[in-house]
Design a protein around this motif. Structure first.
Motif, mmCIF file in Angstrom:
data_model
loop_
_atom_site.group_PDB
_atom_site.id
_atom_site.type_symbol
_atom_site.label_atom_id
_atom_site.label_comp_id
_atom_site.label_asym_id
_atom_site.label_seq_id
_atom_site.Cartn_x
_atom_site.Cartn_y
_atom_site.Cartn_z
ATOM 1 N N PHE A 1 60.627 38.837 51.962
ATOM 2 C CA PHE A 1 60.750 37.808 50.933
ATOM 3 C C PHE A 1 59.642 36.780 51.123
ATOM 4 C CE2 PHE A 1 64.773 39.862 51.260
ATOM 5 C CZ PHE A 1 65.208 39.951 49.938
ATOM 6 N N GLY A 2 58.900 36.525 50.055
ATOM 7 C CA GLY A 2 57.749 35.623 50.123
ATOM 8 C C GLY A 2 58.156 34.165 50.030
ATOM 9 N N GLY A 3 57.147 33.291 50.056
ATOM 10 C CA GLY A 3 57.371 31.851 50.120
ATOM 11 C C GLY A 3 58.249 31.300 48.997
ATOM 12 N N THR A 4 57.977 31.707 47.760
ATOM 13 C CA THR A 4 58.789 31.195 46.641
ATOM 14 C C THR A 4 60.211 31.723 46.750
ATOM 15 O OG1 THR A 4 56.782 31.626 45.382
ATOM 16 C CG2 THR A 4 58.649 30.762 44.151
ATOM 17 N N SER A 5 60.364 32.941 47.232
ATOM 18 C CA SER A 5 61.693 33.558 47.337
ATOM 19 C C SER A 5 62.590 32.839 48.337
ATOM 20 C CB SER A 5 61.560 35.029 47.752
ATOM 21 O OG SER A 5 60.731 35.720 46.853
ATOM 22 N N ILE B 1 58.840 44.611 48.961
ATOM 23 C CA ILE B 1 58.175 43.307 48.912
ATOM 24 C C ILE B 1 58.844 42.524 47.781
ATOM 25 C CG2 ILE B 1 55.950 42.124 48.559
ATOM 26 C CD1 ILE B 1 55.819 43.995 50.971
ATOM 27 N N TRP B 2 59.689 41.569 48.140
ATOM 28 C CA TRP B 2 60.384 40.758 47.131
ATOM 29 C C TRP B 2 59.576 39.499 46.882
ATOM 30 C CZ3 TRP B 2 65.103 41.831 44.616
ATOM 31 C CH2 TRP B 2 65.720 43.013 45.016
ATOM 32 N N THR B 3 59.217 39.266 45.591
ATOM 33 C CA THR B 3 58.332 38.155 45.297
ATOM 34 C C THR B 3 58.790 37.439 44.033
ATOM 35 O OG1 THR B 3 55.997 37.594 45.004
ATOM 36 C CG2 THR B 3 56.670 39.753 44.204
ATOM 37 N N ASP B 4 57.857 36.713 43.381
ATOM 38 C CA ASP B 4 58.282 35.893 42.241
ATOM 39 C C ASP B 4 57.870 36.497 40.898
ATOM 40 O OD1 ASP B 4 55.575 35.567 42.408
ATOM 41 O OD2 ASP B 4 55.609 33.409 42.775
ATOM 42 N N ILE B 5 57.585 37.784 40.874
ATOM 43 C CA ILE B 5 57.173 38.443 39.635
ATOM 44 C C ILE B 5 57.732 39.877 39.672
ATOM 45 C CG2 ILE B 5 54.919 39.139 40.596
ATOM 46 C CD1 ILE B 5 53.721 38.460 37.780
ATOM 47 N N ASP B 6 57.879 40.460 38.465
ATOM 48 C CA ASP B 6 58.612 41.729 38.375
ATOM 49 C C ASP B 6 57.774 42.972 38.687
ATOM 50 O OD1 ASP B 6 57.006 41.366 36.235
ATOM 51 O OD2 ASP B 6 58.479 41.861 34.703
ATOM 52 N N GLY B 7 56.880 42.866 39.665
ATOM 53 C CA GLY B 7 56.115 44.050 40.077
ATOM 54 C C GLY B 7 54.628 43.798 39.977
ATOM 55 N N MET B 8 53.858 44.824 40.349
ATOM 56 C CA MET B 8 52.395 44.745 40.213
ATOM 57 C C MET B 8 52.068 44.857 38.715
ATOM 58 S SD MET B 8 49.337 44.874 41.718
ATOM 59 C CE MET B 8 49.253 45.651 43.317
ATOM 60 N N HIS B 9 51.348 43.893 38.182
ATOM 61 C CA HIS B 9 50.980 43.937 36.766
ATOM 62 C C HIS B 9 49.643 44.637 36.561
ATOM 63 C CE1 HIS B 9 53.825 40.930 34.651
ATOM 64 N NE2 HIS B 9 54.427 41.454 35.707
ATOM 65 N N ASP C 1 45.534 40.506 36.190
ATOM 66 C CA ASP C 1 45.948 39.299 36.918
ATOM 67 C C ASP C 1 46.691 38.322 35.999
ATOM 68 O OD1 ASP C 1 46.102 36.900 38.355
ATOM 69 O OD2 ASP C 1 44.385 37.497 39.586
ATOM 70 N N PRO C 2 48.005 38.171 36.184
ATOM 71 C CA PRO C 2 48.779 37.343 35.251
ATOM 72 C C PRO C 2 48.465 35.850 35.355
ATOM 73 C CG PRO C 2 50.168 38.033 37.085
ATOM 74 C CD PRO C 2 48.828 38.698 37.276
ATOM 75 N N ARG C 3 47.717 35.463 36.399
ATOM 76 C CA ARG C 3 47.344 34.049 36.504
ATOM 77 C C ARG C 3 46.182 33.737 35.562
ATOM 78 N NH1 ARG C 3 46.025 34.279 42.693
ATOM 79 N NH2 ARG C 3 45.130 36.199 41.852
ATOM 80 N N ILE C 4 45.488 34.813 35.107
ATOM 81 C CA ILE C 4 44.283 34.581 34.302
ATOM 82 C C ILE C 4 44.448 35.130 32.883
ATOM 83 C CG2 ILE C 4 41.789 35.010 34.207
ATOM 84 C CD1 ILE C 4 41.991 35.546 37.273
HETATM 85 P P1 ADP Z 1 54.722 35.718 47.781
HETATM 86 O O1 ADP Z 1 54.800 34.260 48.108
HETATM 87 O O2 ADP Z 1 56.024 36.305 47.364
HETATM 88 O O3 ADP Z 1 54.009 36.514 48.828
HETATM 89 P P2 ADP Z 1 52.305 35.687 46.210
HETATM 90 O O4 ADP Z 1 52.052 34.384 45.532
HETATM 91 O O5 ADP Z 1 51.537 35.980 47.426
HETATM 92 O O6 ADP Z 1 53.873 35.801 46.451
HETATM 93 O O7 ADP Z 1 52.088 36.899 45.185
HETATM 94 C C1 ADP Z 1 52.721 36.887 43.924
HETATM 95 C C2 ADP Z 1 51.776 36.336 42.870
HETATM 96 O O8 ADP Z 1 50.635 37.193 42.780
HETATM 97 C C3 ADP Z 1 52.328 36.348 41.471
HETATM 98 O O9 ADP Z 1 53.100 35.194 41.212
HETATM 99 C C4 ADP Z 1 51.074 36.412 40.611
HETATM 100 O O10 ADP Z 1 50.676 35.162 40.154
HETATM 101 C C5 ADP Z 1 49.970 36.903 41.563
HETATM 102 N N1 ADP Z 1 49.296 38.131 41.109
HETATM 103 C C6 ADP Z 1 47.949 38.333 41.147
HETATM 104 N N2 ADP Z 1 47.634 39.541 40.655
HETATM 105 C C7 ADP Z 1 48.803 40.137 40.317
HETATM 106 C C8 ADP Z 1 49.140 41.384 39.734
HETATM 107 N N3 ADP Z 1 48.194 42.291 39.420
HETATM 108 N N4 ADP Z 1 50.436 41.641 39.492
HETATM 109 C C9 ADP Z 1 51.397 40.754 39.808
HETATM 110 N N5 ADP Z 1 51.140 39.546 40.351
HETATM 111 C C10 ADP Z 1 49.867 39.235 40.604
#
Ligand code: ADP
Ligand code: ASP
Ligand code: MG
Length: 439
Positions: A6-10, A217-225, A228-231
């Motif tokens: 579980f990552g930082g946001t989790s 890997i449990w994180t704050d998004i629903d999988g590898m997109h 890059d969803p930040r851009i």
């Molecule tokens: P955690 O704290 O759980 O390790 P990270 O911040 O390291 O989480 O990774 C999750 C973030 O990665 C997402 O919120 C998203 O903004 C970013 N991200 C960058 N590229 C991708 C991608 N291709 N698919 C999903 N998320 C991505």
């Protein structure tokens, strides 16, 4: 056995930690749970170290005090009973005492290394107490005692495996074992870390070491997109990726996975599943050895790249020439990401410019050297990307208005990489999203 990270946001708030408890107790399978630090904590500790190193000790003390106040509230909200609130504060006090002690000593490289991992020690100890308050049969195991690096500063999988075996045996009466991500010990026995975002790597290393059924890997998004969803606005989660594809995406900048974390999973064939803590029923992404030919899967971007071109009219393709150039990079332990050659020049990229001045000085005798900073590698990943008819055309059509500095294809069949100036990054990602995915 599964490993769940579980990552930082989790684990970023008491409510989120309670959510993690719900996820890990949905079934009664035995599991190892790897936690990052509460979000923001590692950045804050890096800042403490940097202020302290600059001699601003008042500033670092103020940052530490602000962080402590956050944890006081965190503990008060996380625990129900006074006895557990007290135990929670004992944990916080113990690690803050360590932090305060460190910034009273002279600053060494090791000071920073010990400082930055305190966040994982706090989060895992608080979470273990929380599970115990809820009557869950859980215990904590110290990552620093099994996550070890070899002489080359790489994780020593065989040693990790044998040490973990001992911990599993000792703790076999527990259903859930909690441990820290990110933390490790180096070959000299000093506390170290697996670099930023390293908890993903901890999870896959543990998964590989114990031959786990799955590393999640449990994180704050629903999988590898797919991008890059930040851009880029219109992106979607990818259901399945091969190890090769996920490895390229992680290495070339998809921040969701640590650059090296696919390596141990692929080596020991442990499936990796990316899941969303905020939406546990979302499908997520499954990464396995299964290949799915002929499709473009995703685009990733890696910033902070420096391109170095060596131009020499006569010698480039003479045997031994490239070796001499590469030896300079080897000497400064600087990995090369991309390479292109022509008859008169060779261009390479690096993402670690720490020894750039020395490297340039030592390759200068072999030709004229040009350096371009602020570059980005755009990486298009899939299986056999270039063989799908028209993919090359779709990529280059999308980038028709963008100056491309280097192109690399053929090193692996999973990746076409292009080097561009970072100023063009957003435009390039949006155009590729449109041309490759119709979005
Ligand atoms: P955690 O704290 O759980 O390790 P990270 O911040 O390291 O989480 O990774 C999750 C973030 O990665 C997402 O919120 C998203 O903004 C970013 N991200 C960058 N590229 C991708 C991608 N291709 N698919 C999903 N998320 C991505
Ligand atoms: N806490 C560490 C970091 O912020 C490790 C991680 O979150 O994966 O980099
Ligand atoms: Mg991360």
């Amino acid at each position: 056995m599964k490993v769940l990270k579980f990552g930082g946001t989790s684990v970023g708030s008491p409510e989120r930690m309670q959510g993690v408890r719900e996820i890990i107790t949905r079934d009664s399978d035995k599991k190892i749970v790897v936690l990052s630090a509460v979000s923001g904590t590692t950045n804050t500790l890096v800042e403490v170290a940097s202020e302290y190193a600059k001699g601003n000790s008042d500033k670092s003390i103020q940052i530490i005090n602000d962080l402590y106040a956050k944890y006081e509230k965190f503990v008060d909200d996380l625990f129900k009973g006074e006895d557990f609130k007290k135990k929670g504060m004992e944990v916080v006090d113990k690690y803050f005492e360590q932090i305060n002690k460190l910034i009273k000593q002279p600053f060494y490289e090791q000071t920073e290394k010990i400082l930055v991992v305190q966040g994982e020690l706090i989060s895992t100890n608080l979470f273990t107490l929380h599970l115990q308050e809820e009557g869950i049969n859980a215990n904590i195991i110290p990552a620093a005692e099994f996550m070890v690096l070899n002489e080359q500063s790489e994780p020593d999988l065989l040693e990790i495996e044998s040490r973990l075996e001992g911990f599993l045996e000792e703790n076999k009466s527990y259903d859930i074992l909690i441990t820290q991500g990110f933390i490790c010990k180096n070959f000299n026995g000093g506390i170290d870390n697996l670099k930023r975002g390293g908890s993903d790597y901890s999870a896959t290393l543990i998964g590989a070491a114990i031959g786990a059924e799955e590393a999640q890997i449990w994180t704050d998004i629903d999988g590898m997109h797919n991008n890059d969803p930040r851009i880029v606005e219109n992106t979607f989660p990818i259901a399945q990726l091969s190890f090769d594809e996920a490895g390229e995406l992680a290495y070339f900048g998809a921040k969701i996975l640590h650059p090296n974390c696919i390596v141990p999973a692929q080596q020991r064939n442990v499936p990796v599943r990316i899941k969303n803590t905020m939406d546990p029923d979302a499908k997520g992404t499954l990464i396995t050895s299964e290949k799915n030919p002929d499709t473009v899967k995703a685009i990733a971007v890696k910033d902070g790249i420096t391109a170095i071109k060596v131009k020499s009219s006569r010698m480039i393709l003479a045997y031994g020439f490239l070796r001499r150039i590469f030896e300079v990079f080897e000497k400064y332990k600087t990995p090369i990401d991309m390479i292109t050659t022509s008859e008169i020049a060779v261009s390479v990229t690096i993402d670690d410019p720490k020894n750039l001045t020395e490297i340039v000085e030592e390759i200068s005798p072999y030709g004229s050297v040009e350096v371009d900073k602020n570059q980005s590698i755009i990486c298009v990943v899939g299986d056999f990307v270039a063989q799908r008819k028209g993919v090359g055309k779709d990529i280059f059509k999308a980038l028709e208005d963008i100056p491309i500095r280097m192109i690399s294809y053929g090193g692996s069949k999973n990746n076409i990489s292009m080097l561009i100036d970072t100023n063009y990054k957003k435009e390039a990602l949006i155009a590729l999203n449109k041309n490759l995915f119709g979005l």
